[in-house]
Motif scaffolding. Structure first.
Motif, PDB file in Angstrom:
ATOM      1  N   ARG A  95       3.179 -10.629   4.225  1.00  0.00           N
ATOM      2  CA  ARG A  95       3.736  -9.342   4.663  1.00  0.00           C
ATOM      3  C   ARG A  95       2.880  -8.178   4.179  1.00  0.00           C
ATOM      4  NH1 ARG A  95       7.665 -10.930   8.036  1.00  0.00           N
ATOM      5  NH2 ARG A  95       9.140 -12.341   7.095  1.00  0.00           N
ATOM      6  N   ILE A  96       2.798  -7.159   5.020  1.00  0.00           N
ATOM      7  CA  ILE A  96       2.211  -5.879   4.638  1.00  0.00           C
ATOM      8  C   ILE A  96       3.377  -4.910   4.453  1.00  0.00           C
ATOM      9  CG2 ILE A  96       0.754  -3.949   5.354  1.00  0.00           C
ATOM     10  CD1 ILE A  96      -0.819  -5.971   7.086  1.00  0.00           C
ATOM     11  N   ILE A  97       3.440  -4.274   3.296  1.00  0.00           N
ATOM     12  CA  ILE A  97       4.507  -3.334   2.976  1.00  0.00           C
ATOM     13  C   ILE A  97       3.862  -1.977   2.730  1.00  0.00           C
ATOM     14  CG2 ILE A  97       6.393  -2.796   1.386  1.00  0.00           C
ATOM     15  CD1 ILE A  97       6.236  -5.923   0.711  1.00  0.00           C
ATOM     16  N   LEU A  98       4.314  -0.972   3.467  1.00  0.00           N
ATOM     17  CA  LEU A  98       3.702   0.347   3.388  1.00  0.00           C
ATOM     18  C   LEU A  98       4.710   1.408   2.957  1.00  0.00           C
ATOM     19  CD1 LEU A  98       1.845   0.246   6.830  1.00  0.00           C
ATOM     20  CD2 LEU A  98       0.867  -0.238   4.577  1.00  0.00           C
ATOM     21  N   ALA A  99       4.287   2.307   2.083  1.00  0.00           N
ATOM     22  CA  ALA A  99       5.030   3.536   1.796  1.00  0.00           C
ATOM     23  C   ALA A  99       4.245   4.638   2.502  1.00  0.00           C
ATOM     24  CB  ALA A  99       5.111   3.796   0.300  1.00  0.00           C
ATOM     25  N   VAL A 100       4.903   5.298   3.447  1.00  0.00           N
ATOM     26  CA  VAL A 100       4.231   6.259   4.333  1.00  0.00           C
ATOM     27  C   VAL A 100       4.914   7.620   4.205  1.00  0.00           C
ATOM     28  CG1 VAL A 100       3.589   6.712   6.736  1.00  0.00           C
ATOM     29  CG2 VAL A 100       3.750   4.354   5.923  1.00  0.00           C
ATOM     30  N   ALA A 157       0.859  -1.185   0.000  1.00  0.00           N
ATOM     31  CA  ALA A 157       0.000   0.000   0.000  1.00  0.00           C
ATOM     32  C   ALA A 157       0.898   1.238   0.000  1.00  0.00           C
ATOM     33  CB  ALA A 157      -0.921  -0.002   1.219  1.00  0.00           C
ATOM     34  N   SER A 158       0.901   1.944  -1.114  1.00  0.00           N
ATOM     35  CA  SER A 158       1.742   3.119  -1.268  1.00  0.00           C
ATOM     36  C   SER A 158       0.908   4.376  -1.080  1.00  0.00           C
ATOM     37  CB  SER A 158       2.381   3.110  -2.663  1.00  0.00           C
ATOM     38  OG  SER A 158       3.186   4.249  -2.831  1.00  0.00           O
ATOM     39  N   HIS A 159       1.219   5.105  -0.034  1.00  0.00           N
ATOM     40  CA  HIS A 159       0.530   6.360   0.294  1.00  0.00           C
ATOM     41  C   HIS A 159      -0.982   6.152   0.414  1.00  0.00           C
ATOM     42  CE1 HIS A 159       4.024   9.058   0.174  1.00  0.00           C
ATOM     43  NE2 HIS A 159       4.512   8.067  -0.541  1.00  0.00           N
ATOM     44  N   VAL A 160      -1.339   5.153   1.187  1.00  0.00           N
ATOM     45  CA  VAL A 160      -2.740   4.841   1.466  1.00  0.00           C
ATOM     46  C   VAL A 160      -3.043   5.032   2.946  1.00  0.00           C
ATOM     47  CG1 VAL A 160      -4.508   3.025   1.438  1.00  0.00           C
ATOM     48  CG2 VAL A 160      -2.855   3.178  -0.443  1.00  0.00           C
ATOM     49  N   ILE A 161      -2.172   4.541   3.814  1.00  0.00           N
ATOM     50  CA  ILE A 161      -2.465   4.473   5.247  1.00  0.00           C
ATOM     51  C   ILE A 161      -2.844   5.830   5.840  1.00  0.00           C
ATOM     52  CG2 ILE A 161      -0.063   4.707   6.021  1.00  0.00           C
ATOM     53  CD1 ILE A 161      -0.769   2.524   8.152  1.00  0.00           C
ATOM     54  N   GLU A 162      -2.254   6.905   5.343  1.00  0.00           N
ATOM     55  CA  GLU A 162      -2.552   8.224   5.891  1.00  0.00           C
ATOM     56  C   GLU A 162      -3.970   8.691   5.559  1.00  0.00           C
ATOM     57  OE1 GLU A 162      -0.420   8.911   1.932  1.00  0.00           O
ATOM     58  OE2 GLU A 162      -0.259   7.517   3.605  1.00  0.00           O
ATOM     59  N   HIS A 163      -4.620   8.048   4.592  1.00  0.00           N
ATOM     60  CA  HIS A 163      -5.980   8.415   4.183  1.00  0.00           C
ATOM     61  C   HIS A 163      -7.059   7.591   4.879  1.00  0.00           C
ATOM     62  CE1 HIS A 163      -4.780  10.921   0.708  1.00  0.00           C
ATOM     63  NE2 HIS A 163      -3.726  10.112   0.682  1.00  0.00           N
ATOM     64  N   VAL A 164      -6.686   6.517   5.546  1.00  0.00           N
ATOM     65  CA  VAL A 164      -7.656   5.554   6.082  1.00  0.00           C
ATOM     66  C   VAL A 164      -8.196   6.040   7.424  1.00  0.00           C
ATOM     67  CG1 VAL A 164      -7.962   3.182   6.836  1.00  0.00           C
ATOM     68  CG2 VAL A 164      -6.475   3.675   4.893  1.00  0.00           C
ATOM     69  N   PRO A 165      -9.509   6.293   7.524  1.00  0.00           N
ATOM     70  CA  PRO A 165     -10.066   6.851   8.767  1.00  0.00           C
ATOM     71  C   PRO A 165      -9.843   5.985  10.011  1.00  0.00           C
ATOM     72  CG  PRO A 165     -11.617   7.131   6.971  1.00  0.00           C
ATOM     73  CD  PRO A 165     -10.501   6.246   6.454  1.00  0.00           C
ATOM     74  N   ASP A 166      -9.871   4.657   9.861  1.00  0.00           N
ATOM     75  CA  ASP A 166      -9.640   3.743  10.985  1.00  0.00           C
ATOM     76  C   ASP A 166      -8.404   2.907  10.654  1.00  0.00           C
ATOM     77  OD1 ASP A 166      -9.635   1.800  12.977  1.00  0.00           O
ATOM     78  OD2 ASP A 166     -11.540   0.907  12.360  1.00  0.00           O
ATOM     79  N   MET A 167      -7.227   3.467  10.921  1.00  0.00           N
ATOM     80  CA  MET A 167      -5.978   2.823  10.537  1.00  0.00           C
ATOM     81  C   MET A 167      -5.802   1.454  11.180  1.00  0.00           C
ATOM     82  SD  MET A 167      -1.962   3.754  11.116  1.00  0.00           S
ATOM     83  CE  MET A 167      -2.299   5.386  11.550  1.00  0.00           C
ATOM     84  N   LEU A 168      -6.077   1.332  12.462  1.00  0.00           N
ATOM     85  CA  LEU A 168      -5.872   0.056  13.145  1.00  0.00           C
ATOM     86  C   LEU A 168      -6.821  -1.009  12.605  1.00  0.00           C
ATOM     87  CD1 LEU A 168      -5.340   1.355  16.791  1.00  0.00           C
ATOM     88  CD2 LEU A 168      -3.602   0.724  15.086  1.00  0.00           C
ATOM     89  N   TRP A 216      -8.096  -1.054   9.588  1.00  0.00           N
ATOM     90  CA  TRP A 216      -7.636  -1.333   8.233  1.00  0.00           C
ATOM     91  C   TRP A 216      -6.453  -2.300   8.251  1.00  0.00           C
ATOM     92  CZ3 TRP A 216      -3.051   0.596   5.700  1.00  0.00           C
ATOM     93  CH2 TRP A 216      -3.045   0.425   4.317  1.00  0.00           C
ATOM     94  N   LEU A 217      -5.499  -2.076   9.145  1.00  0.00           N
ATOM     95  CA  LEU A 217      -4.360  -2.990   9.243  1.00  0.00           C
ATOM     96  C   LEU A 217      -4.822  -4.395   9.630  1.00  0.00           C
ATOM     97  CD1 LEU A 217      -1.747  -0.639  10.951  1.00  0.00           C
ATOM     98  CD2 LEU A 217      -1.628  -1.582   8.623  1.00  0.00           C
ATOM     99  N   GLY A 218      -5.792  -4.478  10.525  1.00  0.00           N
ATOM    100  CA  GLY A 218      -6.352  -5.787  10.889  1.00  0.00           C
ATOM    101  C   GLY A 218      -7.000  -6.471   9.703  1.00  0.00           C
ATOM    102  N   GLN A 219      -7.734  -5.703   8.905  1.00  0.00           N
ATOM    103  CA  GLN A 219      -8.370  -6.279   7.717  1.00  0.00           C
ATOM    104  C   GLN A 219      -7.327  -6.748   6.700  1.00  0.00           C
ATOM    105  OE1 GLN A 219     -11.503  -7.107   7.333  1.00  0.00           O
ATOM    106  NE2 GLN A 219     -12.013  -6.261   9.335  1.00  0.00           N
ATOM    107  N   LEU A 220      -6.253  -5.972   6.548  1.00  0.00           N
ATOM    108  CA  LEU A 220      -5.186  -6.414   5.644  1.00  0.00           C
ATOM    109  C   LEU A 220      -4.590  -7.732   6.132  1.00  0.00           C
ATOM    110  CD1 LEU A 220      -3.211  -3.142   4.791  1.00  0.00           C
ATOM    111  CD2 LEU A 220      -4.926  -4.319   3.392  1.00  0.00           C
ATOM    112  N   SER A 221      -4.393  -7.844   7.435  1.00  0.00           N
ATOM    113  CA  SER A 221      -3.848  -9.088   8.005  1.00  0.00           C
ATOM    114  C   SER A 221      -4.744 -10.275   7.691  1.00  0.00           C
ATOM    115  CB  SER A 221      -3.683  -8.950   9.518  1.00  0.00           C
ATOM    116  OG  SER A 221      -2.754  -7.955   9.812  1.00  0.00           O
TER     117      SER A 221
END
Length: 180
Positions: free
Chosen positions: A82-87, A56-67, A69-74
């Motif tokens: 692996r989850i790979i983030l560009a932040v 996910a490249s430059h996505v996490i900063e836009h997600v209203p419920d980050m935690l 969202w990370l759980g759903q990705l898991s």
């Protein structure tokens, strides 16, 4: 080699191309076909498909419920996936004037199971967005001077957008979270 790559976004390719057509930084011909169109990452969206990696490249900063969202990705990863983030780092972006997000804010968003940016997130994102020259941030010590940065939006416009978001009006995409 030998791996299938899937693309997931909030809109299909043609919508993304249309929205990006005026942006000189986007090569719209490089926008791929979108395999999964969704605003909510849930396992059922992918029809049982699981993944070795999620990038996910430059996505996490836009997600209203980050935690959340990370759980759903898991939940859509294969064992050992692996989850790979560009932040983005606020010190080199239009978020330069914004304070860092706190754990309390992240926990509150998870508790509320947010699906849209809040009034304060929209207001802060738009009212504090500043024109920053990224190359100068890296090359000139002391740049920028926060006191002289030009804002992209007026405080009045930021307030109108935040009120619209609060009142259930349009969705206003913004950086909900700020990092270094």
């Amino acid at each position: 080699p030998g791996r299938r790559i899937y693309y997931c976004d909030y809109a299909p390719r043609e919508t993304l191309r249309t929205k990006s057509s005026a942006d000189p930084n986007v090569r719209i011909e490089d926008i791929p076909e979108i395999d999964f169109v969704t605003t909510q990452i849930r396992a059922e969206v992918f029809g049982g498909t699981t993944f070795d990696y999620v990038l996910a490249s430059h996505v996490i900063e836009h997600v209203p419920d980050m935690l959340g969202w990370l759980g759903q990705l898991s939940n859509v990863l294969k064992p050992g996936g692996r989850i790979i983030l560009a932040v983005p780092d606020r010190r080199y972006t239009f978020d330069y004037l914004r304070p860092l997000s706190t754990l309390g804010q992240l926990l509150e968003a998870r508790h509320e199971q947010r699906t849209r940016p809040t009034f304060s997130q929209v207001y802060d994102a738009f009212s504090m967005a500043a024109k920053v020259d990224t190359a100068l941030c890296w090359s000139q010590p002391g740049y920028p001077d926060p006191g002289v940065l030009e804002h992209y939006y007026t405080k009045d416009l930021a307030l109108r957008l935040a009120e619209d978001a609060r009142d259930g009006g349009g969705y206003h995409d913004c950086h909900c979270w700020v990092f270094t």
